[in-house]
Motif scaffolding. Structure first.
Motif, PDB file in Angstrom:
ATOM      1  N   ILE A 263       8.037   1.038 -34.196  1.00 32.09           N
ATOM      2  CA  ILE A 263       6.832   0.981 -33.379  1.00 32.09           C
ATOM      3  C   ILE A 263       5.728   1.765 -34.065  1.00 32.09           C
ATOM      4  O   ILE A 263       5.840   2.974 -34.269  1.00 32.09           O
ATOM      5  N   GLU A 264       4.657   1.067 -34.407  1.00 30.07           N
ATOM      6  CA  GLU A 264       3.535   1.679 -35.106  1.00 30.07           C
ATOM      7  C   GLU A 264       2.444   2.036 -34.100  1.00 30.07           C
ATOM      8  O   GLU A 264       1.957   1.172 -33.372  1.00 30.07           O
ATOM      9  N   LEU A 265       2.068   3.309 -34.051  1.00 31.50           N
ATOM     10  CA  LEU A 265       1.088   3.810 -33.087  1.00 31.50           C
ATOM     11  C   LEU A 265      -0.177   4.261 -33.796  1.00 31.50           C
ATOM     12  O   LEU A 265      -0.121   4.783 -34.915  1.00 31.50           O
ATOM     13  N   ASP A 266      -1.314   4.099 -33.121  1.00 28.34           N
ATOM     14  CA  ASP A 266      -2.527   4.712 -33.663  1.00 28.34           C
ATOM     15  C   ASP A 266      -2.611   6.148 -33.154  1.00 28.34           C
ATOM     16  O   ASP A 266      -1.779   6.591 -32.341  1.00 28.34           O
ATOM     17  N   ASP A 267      -3.590   6.891 -33.624  1.00 28.75           N
ATOM     18  CA  ASP A 267      -3.678   8.320 -33.286  1.00 28.75           C
ATOM     19  C   ASP A 267      -3.860   8.549 -31.795  1.00 28.75           C
ATOM     20  O   ASP A 267      -3.280   9.483 -31.217  1.00 28.75           O
ATOM     21  N   GLU A 268      -4.661   7.704 -31.139  1.00 26.69           N
ATOM     22  CA  GLU A 268      -4.898   7.864 -29.709  1.00 26.69           C
ATOM     23  C   GLU A 268      -3.611   7.629 -28.916  1.00 26.69           C
ATOM     24  O   GLU A 268      -3.292   8.372 -27.989  1.00 26.69           O
ATOM     25  N   GLU A 269      -2.864   6.585 -29.288  1.00 30.60           N
ATOM     26  CA  GLU A 269      -1.603   6.291 -28.609  1.00 30.60           C
ATOM     27  C   GLU A 269      -0.596   7.413 -28.812  1.00 30.60           C
ATOM     28  O   GLU A 269       0.081   7.839 -27.872  1.00 30.60           O
ATOM     29  N   ALA A 270      -0.507   7.892 -30.049  1.00 24.84           N
ATOM     30  CA  ALA A 270       0.444   8.964 -30.341  1.00 24.84           C
ATOM     31  C   ALA A 270       0.133  10.212 -29.523  1.00 24.84           C
ATOM     32  O   ALA A 270       1.030  10.834 -28.946  1.00 24.84           O
ATOM     33  N   ALA A 271      -1.142  10.568 -29.443  1.00 21.56           N
ATOM     34  CA  ALA A 271      -1.526  11.759 -28.677  1.00 21.56           C
ATOM     35  C   ALA A 271      -1.225  11.578 -27.192  1.00 21.56           C
ATOM     36  O   ALA A 271      -0.720  12.491 -26.523  1.00 21.56           O
ATOM     37  N   GLY A 272      -1.516  10.399 -26.656  1.00 20.93           N
ATOM     38  CA  GLY A 272      -1.250  10.142 -25.252  1.00 20.93           C
ATOM     39  C   GLY A 272       0.227  10.172 -24.923  1.00 20.93           C
ATOM     40  O   GLY A 272       0.647  10.735 -23.902  1.00 20.93           O
ATOM     41  N   LEU A 273       1.050   9.599 -25.789  1.00 18.53           N
ATOM     42  CA  LEU A 273       2.488   9.582 -25.543  1.00 18.53           C
ATOM     43  C   LEU A 273       3.098  10.970 -25.686  1.00 18.53           C
ATOM     44  O   LEU A 273       4.064  11.306 -24.996  1.00 18.53           O
TER      45      LEU A 273
END
Length: 281
Positions: A263-273
């Motif tokens: 699963i490839e996440l962008d920076d915003e998604e990674a921070a939110g998760l």
């Protein structure tokens, strides 16, 4: 357009970039509506596109139109849960020429709890025979189609699956475990349509009792090992029945989602998760 033609075109297959989808799942075989193609496409799909609820955990709307699914699961190389997975697969199968119908199931993996009908799966007809096709049941689901016939049994890389019949025409998908056969889910022979998937999707992505809210879920039904990350618990089960469990801390989350689930996440998604994950542990 005849009723039969309308049924064959209900999943938006004409809107799908089939070449891009097949490249995403790594499939380069025939595009004929036969059983060999059905088996190969489902196996390629579940091998390439992970089951995950990350947009639900982030509080995002889950869109089921084919264009949105292509953007998320194909172009951005993300995963999704059952409605996303099986709607995209249905569109691809429809585009190839298969006859595809939806079904709604009750999950039976939670003991004696009576669950609502919230799992979406597919039934595909090949040469007048029906096959259960499901790319969206996470780490416990089949790798290939299962004959929709009472008493059927299939072996898929050492993982056993079967179908039994109950009263009122209900079918039950079962899995073989070291301790014996166990129910996965049960579904009636009632055809569902994309609009029905939308209704179930709304419940699963927003209802306070949905198990997908407020926690990270990622799963893969591998050929040799099946993995599930739920909240901070990572479970791995091998075909011989051996099992490993460990905790995944916030500092490991992004690498685990990438390395084990693709699963490839962008920076915003990674921070939110990370915020969601930190609140869980």
């Amino acid at each position: 357009m005849s009723p039969d033609e309308g049924e064959r075109r209900m999943w938006g297959g004409e809107e799908l970039d089939l070449d891009a989808y097949l490249a995403r799942i790594g499939y380069s075989g025939a595009r004929t509506a036969d059983l060999a193609t059905l088996r190969a496409v489902q196996r390629a799909h579940v091998s390439a596109i992970p089951f995950e609820n990350l947009d639900v955990a982030l509080g995002r709307r889950i869109a089921l139109d084919v264009t949105s699914l292509r953007t998320k699961l194909v172009d951005r190389r993300r995963g999704g849960y059952c409605y996303e997975q099986n709607t995209l697969l249905a569109a691809a199968l429809e585009r190839i020429g298969f006859r595809v119908a939806g079904r709604g199931a009750r999950n039976r993996t939670r003991g004696d709890v009576l669950t609502p009908v919230t799992h979406a799966l597919l039934v595909v007809t090949v040469e007048d025979e029906q096959w259960l096709v499901d790319a969206g049941f996470g780490w416990q689901g089949p790798l290939e189609p299962v004959p929709l016939t009472a008493g059927s049994r299939v072996e898929q890389d050492g993982w056993g699956f079967g179908v039994e019949a109950e009263d009122e025409g209900v079918h039950v998908l079962r899995a073989r475990r070291p301790e014996g056969w166990t129910d996965l889910y049960a579904f009636a022979p009632h055809t569902l349509y994309p609009v029905d998937f939308e209704l179930m999707n709304h419940y699963s992505s927003s209802h306070p009792q949905s198990r997908f809210l407020g926690q990270v879920v990622a799963q893969r039904p591998g050929s040799e090992v099946r993995r599930a990350l739920v909240r901070d618990g990572l479970t791995s089960v091998r075909v011989d029945g051996s099992r490993e469990e460990r905790r995944v801390g916030p500092h490991e989350l992004v690498a685990t989602l990438d390395g084990l689930f693709g699963i490839e996440l962008d920076d915003e998604e990674a921070a939110g998760l990370l915020r969601v994950h930190s609140a869980e542990v």
